[in-house]
Scaffold this active site. Structure first.
Site, PDB file in Angstrom:
ATOM      1  N   VAL A  37       0.748  -1.153   0.243  1.00 43.78           N
ATOM      2  CA  VAL A  37      -0.266  -0.044  -0.164  1.00 43.78           C
ATOM      3  C   VAL A  37       0.750   1.254   0.079  1.00 43.78           C
ATOM      4  CG1 VAL A  37      -1.901  -1.015   1.195  1.00 43.78           C
ATOM      5  CG2 VAL A  37      -0.313   0.112   2.527  1.00 43.78           C
ATOM      6  N   TYR A  94       2.814   5.515  16.114  1.00 39.23           N
ATOM      7  CA  TYR A  94       1.531   4.958  15.777  1.00 39.23           C
ATOM      8  C   TYR A  94       0.496   6.136  16.023  1.00 39.23           C
ATOM      9  CZ  TYR A  94      -1.936   1.345  15.854  1.00 39.23           C
ATOM     10  OH  TYR A  94      -3.085   0.326  15.431  1.00 39.23           O
TER      11      TYR A  94
HETATM   12  P1  NAP Z   1      -2.247  -7.579  11.605  1.00 42.66           P
HETATM   13  O1  NAP Z   1      -2.688  -8.843  12.109  1.00 42.66           O
HETATM   14  O2  NAP Z   1      -0.339  -7.360  11.688  1.00 42.66           O
HETATM   15  O3  NAP Z   1      -2.551  -7.455  10.028  1.00 42.66           O
HETATM   16  C1  NAP Z   1      -1.975  -6.230   9.414  1.00 42.66           C
HETATM   17  C2  NAP Z   1      -2.046  -6.858   7.914  1.00 42.66           C
HETATM   18  O4  NAP Z   1      -1.402  -5.672   7.025  1.00 42.66           O
HETATM   19  C3  NAP Z   1      -0.858  -8.040   7.784  1.00 42.66           C
HETATM   20  O5  NAP Z   1      -1.265  -9.049   7.015  1.00 42.66           O
HETATM   21  C4  NAP Z   1       0.323  -7.156   7.333  1.00 42.66           C
HETATM   22  O6  NAP Z   1       1.284  -8.061   6.532  1.00 42.66           O
HETATM   23  C5  NAP Z   1      -0.230  -6.235   6.327  1.00 42.66           C
HETATM   24  N1  NAP Z   1       0.369  -5.242   5.958  1.00 42.66           N
HETATM   25  C6  NAP Z   1       1.635  -4.517   6.455  1.00 42.66           C
HETATM   26  N2  NAP Z   1       2.033  -3.655   5.692  1.00 42.66           N
HETATM   27  C7  NAP Z   1       1.516  -3.675   4.466  1.00 42.66           C
HETATM   28  C8  NAP Z   1       1.685  -3.238   3.166  1.00 42.66           C
HETATM   29  N3  NAP Z   1       2.599  -2.157   3.336  1.00 42.66           N
HETATM   30  N4  NAP Z   1       0.970  -3.334   2.368  1.00 42.66           N
HETATM   31  C9  NAP Z   1      -0.118  -4.238   2.261  1.00 42.66           C
HETATM   32  N5  NAP Z   1      -0.234  -4.923   3.458  1.00 42.66           N
HETATM   33  C10 NAP Z   1       0.327  -4.772   4.617  1.00 42.66           C
HETATM   34  O7  NAP Z   1      -2.836  -6.288  12.488  1.00 42.66           O
HETATM   35  P2  NAP Z   1      -4.296  -5.985  12.999  1.00 42.66           P
HETATM   36  O8  NAP Z   1      -4.140  -5.935  14.381  1.00 42.66           O
HETATM   37  O9  NAP Z   1      -5.365  -6.689  12.196  1.00 42.66           O
HETATM   38  O10 NAP Z   1      -4.518  -4.468  12.560  1.00 42.66           O
HETATM   39  C11 NAP Z   1      -5.534  -4.095  11.433  1.00 42.66           C
HETATM   40  C12 NAP Z   1      -5.421  -2.701  11.523  1.00 42.66           C
HETATM   41  O11 NAP Z   1      -6.199  -2.261  12.834  1.00 42.66           O
HETATM   42  C13 NAP Z   1      -4.301  -1.687  11.475  1.00 42.66           C
HETATM   43  O12 NAP Z   1      -4.427  -0.627  10.779  1.00 42.66           O
HETATM   44  C14 NAP Z   1      -3.949  -1.466  13.086  1.00 42.66           C
HETATM   45  O13 NAP Z   1      -3.529  -0.256  13.304  1.00 42.66           O
HETATM   46  C15 NAP Z   1      -5.654  -1.443  13.290  1.00 42.66           C
HETATM   47  N6  NAP Z   1      -5.737  -1.599  14.854  1.00 42.66           N
HETATM   48  C16 NAP Z   1      -5.594  -2.568  15.416  1.00 42.66           C
HETATM   49  C17 NAP Z   1      -5.882  -2.703  16.933  1.00 42.66           C
HETATM   50  C18 NAP Z   1      -5.653  -4.068  17.711  1.00 42.66           C
HETATM   51  O14 NAP Z   1      -5.768  -3.952  18.649  1.00 42.66           O
HETATM   52  N7  NAP Z   1      -5.370  -5.017  16.908  1.00 42.66           N
HETATM   53  C19 NAP Z   1      -6.088  -1.683  17.392  1.00 42.66           C
HETATM   54  C20 NAP Z   1      -6.385  -0.345  16.926  1.00 42.66           C
HETATM   55  C21 NAP Z   1      -6.048  -0.361  15.332  1.00 42.66           C
HETATM   56  P3  NAP Z   1       2.669  -8.438   7.320  1.00 42.66           P
HETATM   57  O15 NAP Z   1       2.114  -9.142   8.505  1.00 42.66           O
HETATM   58  O16 NAP Z   1       3.686  -8.893   6.475  1.00 42.66           O
HETATM   59  O17 NAP Z   1       3.261  -7.127   8.178  1.00 42.66           O
END
Ligand code: NAP
Length: 245
Positions: A62, A153
């Site tokens: 992205v 972040y």
């Molecule tokens: P996650 O399990 O780490 O999933 C994120 C996905 O995005 C992974 O598959 C990752 O691939 C992919 N990604 C990373 N960099 C990328 C790039 N440059 N282009 C395309 N894909 C990419 O995270 P999650 O916890 O599900 O979080 C999803 C969203 O929710 C994020 O925006 C996060 O900031 C937000 N969020 C999460 C929480 C929480 O408590 N988990 C709370 C608030 C907000 P890789 O594994 O290879 O990096």
């Protein structure tokens, strides 16, 4: 929702995968853009089997305008339209501000904020031409309330909220809505990294008393992606067990 086409960035796992699942359940065709190409393909193939929707996983970074442009062209060629974009891809590189390395600041801002801008720009342009579409950005409550150890972040997620409101204003006259969902602490690989002590401290801050599940976030995204929210744009829904009120 049946027959609409949705792109979910970072949809191979975690919250993105739950969003893909929630939309597929409503009959939406799912296109996953993720750096984890194999996982993206596996997730979309399983949604195809479970819900009978068309599913495709593409290797997309992205942070690259060229990668996003090529993937958008591929979606239009294969699916005909792009109706829903969920800018979900995001990372953390935590550390105290005064010790934070420049590369950690840059990496987080590049994926979490610039990545959302690129997706909104490229897909938004298509949606403006179509005169319809809806974009949902995944922010975070720490973009609203701050969090020690997450200067990069929280700044990126505060940026996503500003970007959501500006794009909502720029796109509204062409029938394209832009909203954000700000999750609190959700059980995923991202929060699995926390120590027990950090988790307990966090739980004490949550009025509903427990971490959320990816499906809690996905249901809010599905609402904002659907016509049930047709009169809502430029808003942020906090899905956080009451941490932010
Ligand atoms: P996650 O399990 O780490 O999933 C994120 C996905 O995005 C992974 O598959 C990752 O691939 C992919 N990604 C990373 N960099 C990328 C790039 N440059 N282009 C395309 N894909 C990419 O995270 P999650 O916890 O599900 O979080 C999803 C969203 O929710 C994020 O925006 C996060 O900031 C937000 N969020 C999460 C929480 C929480 O408590 N988990 C709370 C608030 C907000 P890789 O594994 O290879 O990096």
């Amino acid at each position: 929702m049946k027959g609409r086409n949705a792109v979910i960035t970072g949809g191979a796992r975690g919250i993105g995968e739950a969003i893909a699942r929630a939309l597929a359940r409503l009959g939406v065709n799912i296109i996953i853009w993720d750096v984890l190409a194999d996982a993206a393909s596996a997730t979309s193939a399983s949604l195809n089997q479970e819900y009978g929707v068309k599913g495709v996983g593409l290797a997309v970074d992205v942070t690259s305008e060229a990668s996003v442009t090529a993937a958008s062209e591929q979606v239009i060629a294969e699916f005909g339209s792009l109706d829903i974009l969920v800018n979900n891809a995001g990372i953390t590189r935590d550390g105290l501000l005064i010790r934070m390395k420049e590369e950690d600041w840059d990496a987080v801002l590049k994926i979490n904020l610039k990545g959302v801008w690129i997706g909104t720009k490229i897909v938004g342009r298509l949606m403006l031409k179509q005169r319809r579409g809806t974009i949902v950005n995944i922010a975070s409550v720490v973009g609203v309330m701050g969090n020690a150890g997450q200067a990069n972040y929280s700044a990126s997620k505060a940026g996503v909220i500003g970007l959501t409101k500006t794009s909502a204003k720029e796109f509204a006259s062409r029938g394209v809505r832009v909203n954000a969902v700000a999750p609190g602490y959700i059980r995923t690989a991202m929060t699995d990294k926390l120590t027990d002590e950090q988790r307990q401290r966090m739980q004490a801050l949550i009025p509903l008393g427990e971490l959320g599940e990816p499906a809690d976030v996905a249901d809010a995204v599905a609402f904002l992606a659907s016509d049930a929210s047709r009169y809502i744009t430029g808003q942020v829904i906090n899905v956080c067990g009451g941490m932010v009120m």
